[in-house]
Scaffold this motif. Structure first.
Motif, short mmCIF file in Angstrom:
data_model
loop_
_atom_site.label_atom_id
_atom_site.label_comp_id
_atom_site.label_asym_id
_atom_site.label_seq_id
_atom_site.Cartn_x
_atom_site.Cartn_y
_atom_site.Cartn_z
N GLN A 40 0.83 -1.21 0.00
CA GLN A 40 0.00 0.00 0.00
C GLN A 40 0.87 1.26 0.00
O GLN A 40 2.01 1.25 0.45
N THR A 41 0.30 2.37 -0.49
CA THR A 41 0.98 3.66 -0.52
C THR A 41 0.60 4.47 0.71
O THR A 41 -0.58 4.55 1.05
N ASP A 42 1.58 5.06 1.35
CA ASP A 42 1.36 5.93 2.50
C ASP A 42 1.16 7.35 1.98
O ASP A 42 2.05 7.93 1.39
N SER A 43 -0.01 7.92 2.20
CA SER A 43 -0.35 9.23 1.62
C SER A 43 -0.28 10.37 2.64
O SER A 43 -0.76 11.46 2.36
N GLN A 44 0.32 10.14 3.78
CA GLN A 44 0.33 11.20 4.79
C GLN A 44 1.23 12.37 4.40
O GLN A 44 2.16 12.23 3.61
N ARG A 45 0.90 13.51 4.95
CA ARG A 45 1.66 14.75 4.74
C ARG A 45 2.29 15.16 6.07
O ARG A 45 1.90 14.66 7.12
N PRO A 46 3.26 16.08 6.02
CA PRO A 46 3.87 16.52 7.29
C PRO A 46 2.81 17.05 8.27
O PRO A 46 1.82 17.64 7.86
N HIS A 47 3.06 16.81 9.53
CA HIS A 47 2.14 17.23 10.58
C HIS A 47 2.71 18.42 11.34
O HIS A 47 3.91 18.64 11.34
N GLY A 48 1.84 19.15 12.01
CA GLY A 48 2.26 20.30 12.79
C GLY A 48 2.72 19.93 14.19
O GLY A 48 3.02 20.81 14.99
N GLN A 49 2.76 18.63 14.49
CA GLN A 49 3.17 18.16 15.81
C GLN A 49 4.35 17.20 15.68
O GLN A 49 4.52 16.56 14.65
N ASP A 50 5.14 17.09 16.73
CA ASP A 50 6.14 16.04 16.79
C ASP A 50 5.41 14.70 16.85
O ASP A 50 4.29 14.61 17.38
N GLU A 51 6.04 13.67 16.27
CA GLU A 51 5.44 12.33 16.25
C GLU A 51 6.44 11.30 16.72
O GLU A 51 7.63 11.41 16.45
N LEU A 52 5.92 10.27 17.36
CA LEU A 52 6.71 9.11 17.70
C LEU A 52 5.97 7.89 17.16
O LEU A 52 4.78 7.71 17.46
N TYR A 53 6.65 7.11 16.33
CA TYR A 53 6.08 5.87 15.80
C TYR A 53 6.68 4.69 16.55
O TYR A 53 7.90 4.61 16.71
#
Length: 105
Positions: A40-53
């Motif tokens: 699958q293709t990941d379609s997310q864009r940059p977020h305005g928050q820090d992220e931890l995966y």
């Protein structure tokens, strides 16, 4: 206390036909479950928050800015706010716990 079971979260996410399910939102953070199928293709864009995966299961590559690494169960990746990032080359169905700080949205 708030406690969650991964199998119940996954069932709720799947029932809502979405790749992402936010299941916790507090003053300083939000947490969700993100899932992408192999290929699958990941379609997310940059977020305005820090992220931890935190990779719960699966196997893929992730590019954050100009850096790329492979991830699998147990991998943890930090993405600073505003930095482009995508999962790709998803070879096994991917399930990722996502923590946003401050809360998403």
């Amino acid at each position: 206390m708030k406690a969650f079971r991964l199998d119940e979260l996954e069932a709720e996410r799947a029932a809502n036909d979405g790749a992402y399910l936010q299941f916790l939102r507090e003053r300083n953070m939000s947490v969700g479950l993100y899932a992408l199928d192999a290929g699958q293709t990941d379609s997310q864009r940059p977020h305005g928050q820090d992220e931890l995966y935190f990779v719960v299961s699966g196997r893929a590559s992730i590019t954050v800015g100009e850096e790329t690494t492979t991830v699998a169960r147990g991998s943890v990746v930090y993405v600073p706010a505003g930095v482009p990032h995508k999962f790709h080359h998803i070879t096994e169905d991917l399930k990722v716990m996502v923590v946003f700080s401050p809360p998403e949205g």
